[in-house]
Write a protein that holds these residues in place. Structure first.
Motif, PDB file in Angstrom:
ATOM      1  N   PHE A 282      -6.902   2.612   4.882  1.00 55.40           N
ATOM      2  CA  PHE A 282      -5.726   3.183   4.213  1.00 55.40           C
ATOM      3  C   PHE A 282      -6.102   4.393   3.363  1.00 55.40           C
ATOM      4  O   PHE A 282      -5.325   5.341   3.262  1.00 55.40           O
ATOM      5  CB  PHE A 282      -5.018   2.127   3.364  1.00 55.40           C
ATOM      6  CG  PHE A 282      -4.067   1.284   4.166  1.00 55.40           C
ATOM      7  CD1 PHE A 282      -2.959   1.837   4.777  1.00 55.40           C
ATOM      8  CD2 PHE A 282      -4.298  -0.067   4.335  1.00 55.40           C
ATOM      9  CE1 PHE A 282      -2.092   1.071   5.541  1.00 55.40           C
ATOM     10  CE2 PHE A 282      -3.441  -0.844   5.089  1.00 55.40           C
ATOM     11  CZ  PHE A 282      -2.332  -0.275   5.699  1.00 55.40           C
TER      12      PHE A 282
ATOM     13  N   TYR B 175       0.808  -1.219   0.000  1.00 50.34           N
ATOM     14  CA  TYR B 175       0.000   0.000   0.000  1.00 50.34           C
ATOM     15  C   TYR B 175       0.843   1.273   0.000  1.00 50.34           C
ATOM     16  O   TYR B 175       0.306   2.383   0.105  1.00 50.34           O
ATOM     17  CB  TYR B 175      -0.925   0.019   1.239  1.00 50.34           C
ATOM     18  CG  TYR B 175      -0.184  -0.170   2.543  1.00 50.34           C
ATOM     19  CD1 TYR B 175       0.500   0.875   3.146  1.00 50.34           C
ATOM     20  CD2 TYR B 175      -0.125  -1.425   3.148  1.00 50.34           C
ATOM     21  CE1 TYR B 175       1.212   0.693   4.323  1.00 50.34           C
ATOM     22  CE2 TYR B 175       0.585  -1.618   4.324  1.00 50.34           C
ATOM     23  CZ  TYR B 175       1.244  -0.557   4.905  1.00 50.34           C
ATOM     24  OH  TYR B 175       1.951  -0.752   6.058  1.00 50.34           O
TER      25      TYR B 175
ATOM     26  N   GLU C 176      -5.488  -3.676   4.398  1.00 49.38           N
ATOM     27  CA  GLU C 176      -4.624  -3.829   3.213  1.00 49.38           C
ATOM     28  C   GLU C 176      -5.340  -4.606   2.106  1.00 49.38           C
ATOM     29  O   GLU C 176      -5.335  -4.203   0.942  1.00 49.38           O
ATOM     30  CB  GLU C 176      -3.323  -4.528   3.613  1.00 49.38           C
ATOM     31  CG  GLU C 176      -2.332  -4.671   2.483  1.00 49.38           C
ATOM     32  CD  GLU C 176      -1.055  -5.358   2.927  1.00 49.38           C
ATOM     33  OE1 GLU C 176      -0.617  -6.293   2.238  1.00 49.38           O
ATOM     34  OE2 GLU C 176      -0.504  -4.963   3.983  1.00 49.38           O
TER      35      GLU C 176
ATOM     36  N   GLN D 253       0.253  -7.999   4.395  1.00 48.94           N
ATOM     37  CA  GLN D 253      -1.077  -8.309   4.942  1.00 48.94           C
ATOM     38  C   GLN D 253      -1.113  -8.252   6.471  1.00 48.94           C
ATOM     39  O   GLN D 253      -1.582  -9.165   7.136  1.00 48.94           O
ATOM     40  CB  GLN D 253      -1.539  -9.678   4.427  1.00 48.94           C
ATOM     41  CG  GLN D 253      -1.723  -9.682   2.906  1.00 48.94           C
ATOM     42  CD  GLN D 253      -2.032 -11.045   2.339  1.00 48.94           C
ATOM     43  OE1 GLN D 253      -1.293 -11.994   2.590  1.00 48.94           O
ATOM     44  NE2 GLN D 253      -3.092 -11.164   1.560  1.00 48.94           N
TER      45      GLN D 253
ATOM     46  N   SER E 193      -4.139  -8.351  -1.460  1.00 49.88           N
ATOM     47  CA  SER E 193      -2.911  -7.634  -1.819  1.00 49.88           C
ATOM     48  C   SER E 193      -1.810  -8.580  -2.301  1.00 49.88           C
ATOM     49  O   SER E 193      -1.098  -8.270  -3.261  1.00 49.88           O
ATOM     50  CB  SER E 193      -2.410  -6.804  -0.637  1.00 49.88           C
ATOM     51  OG  SER E 193      -1.904  -7.607   0.398  1.00 49.88           O
TER      52      SER E 193
END
Length: 393
Positions: free
Chosen positions: A218, A178, A207, A202, A239
């Motif tokens: 986020f 991220y 995420e 993670q 992710s």
């Protein structure tokens, strides 16, 4: 040069317990000469009140954040924790260097011989140059906005020069899925070849939500930091499958935290790593996970998949101490069925392999110089509740 002979309650060689009737023979420098049955070892044996083991490997640490101890409250959740790190990490260099030296001394006292250390700047270089511990330095790169990719990578190259100058293994590593733009990934990817590359993976449900839907905590964190989201398109996937193929050139991949990694994510990573002839490792930092998110990684899932597990401490901003023994104790309390030998393997041999240091460290074998530690006050049944650690050589 003379030889030293040690025998304890048991001898752990990095993979398994060999029993109480084995004698470890080293030279005075700590290089292993042999392991012999007591009946063949002669008389001058130093009896040690505890379990002999190779030194611990701390596979994930942020030594440069040592001055942040106690400054961030527990259980903030990761996005809030990151905001506090970004906003509060800047202190006088002298204060930071002193905290780094004290934290390293604590790790040495805790039987740690090698560290995989995250570095965003050069501030740990002077301490690492003293070579008190073996370091693999991960020069961490982050930058979510595409327009800052070039200056961020240029800065990382300058930091790398500082570490290359002090004879320490080092590689570029992305901070997290991220926090690294596609443009920044493209710049660092050619530099992964032959190296161990690590990434925070993670650590929080937010995420996966970001990559699946483009929403969640986020996005709020980016807004609080005035970071535009327009360049990012959600993948509709978790992710890990969204970013993992970009690590394809790395020799070893070290995924850190993994508290929200699913079985499907693991299967994807395993298949991709195998196709790329990579070794894949999962670093557990359980005390930090409890500190930040009050969560634990899916250790039984990792074990059921025969994952290569290693242990880390994270930083003093997210942990009360830098102690691999304390990480083992926390795992043992929460997962009491895991054999001690298995956890000690994570803490020694697996960590050395992940950091490409296993030629010298991680296991007790002739020719190696792994550092010899003693686990003392181990209760019957190898219960670690009251255990302490002491560096023997």
């Amino acid at each position: 040069m003379g030889f030293l002979q040690f025998s304890g309650q048991d001898l752990f060689d990095g993979n398994q317990f060999l029993g109480p009737n084995q004698v470890l023979i080293t030279n005075e420098e700590g290089q292993v000469e042999a392991i012999l049955p007591r009946s063949e070892a002669g008389e001058e044996i130093l009896e040690v009140p505890g379990i002999l083991s190779p030194g611990f490997v701390n596979a994930h640490c942020h030594l440069e954040l040592s001055h942040m101890k106690g400054r961030i409250p527990e259980h903030t959740g990761l996005p809030e924790f990151i905001l506090k790190i970004v906003n509060e990490r800047h202190h006088p260099e002298e204060e930071i260097r002193e905290a780094i030296a004290q934290a390293e001394a604590q790790m040495m006292q805790e039987g740690i011989v090698a560290v995989g250390d995250i570095s965003n700047n050069h501030l740990t270089a002077a301490q690492k140059a003293k070579q008190n511990l073996a370091y693999y330095t991960f020069v961490e790169i982050s930058g979510w906005k595409p327009e800052i990719a070039e200056p961020r990578f240029s800065n990382a190259q300058k930091v790398m020069e500082q570490f290359r100058g002090i004879i320490t293994a080092a590689s570029f590593s992305p901070h997290a899925p991220y926090s690294v733009s596609r443009e920044l990934w493209e710049m660092m990817m050619p530099h992964f070849e032959g190296n161990t590359v690590t990434i925070h993976n993670q650590e929080t449900p937010a995420e996966n939500e970001l990559f699946q839907k483009g929403s969640g905590d986020f996005v709020q964190m980016y807004q609080a930091m005035n970071i535009d989201q327009a360049h990012f398109t959600p993948t509709g996937k978790n992710s890990l499958p969204s970013y993992f193929p970009q690590l394809q050139k790395a020799k070893n991949v070290l995924l850190v935290h993994n508290t929200n990694t699913s079985e499907a994510d693991m299967d994807f990573a395993t298949a991709t790593a195998k196709a790329n002839q990579q070794s894949l490792y999962y670093a557990l930092c359980v005390n930090a996970n409890l500190y930040i998110e009050n969560a634990l990684p899916p250790i039984e899932l990792l074990r059921s998949k025969n994952a290569n597990i290693v242990l880390g401490t994270d930083s003093l901003s997210s942990n009360h101490q830098l102690s691999i023994l304390e990480e083992v104790k926390t795992i043992a309390r929460n997962f009491p069925s895991i054999p001690l030998a298995e956890m000690l393997q994570w803490a020694t041999n697996n960590g050395a392999k992940a950091l490409q240091m296993d030629a010298a460290l991680g296991s007790i074998a002739p020719g190696k110089k792994p550092g010899i530690i003693v686990l003392e006050n181990v209760e019957p049944g190898k219960n670690l509740n009251q255990a302490t650690v002491r560096r023997l050589i």
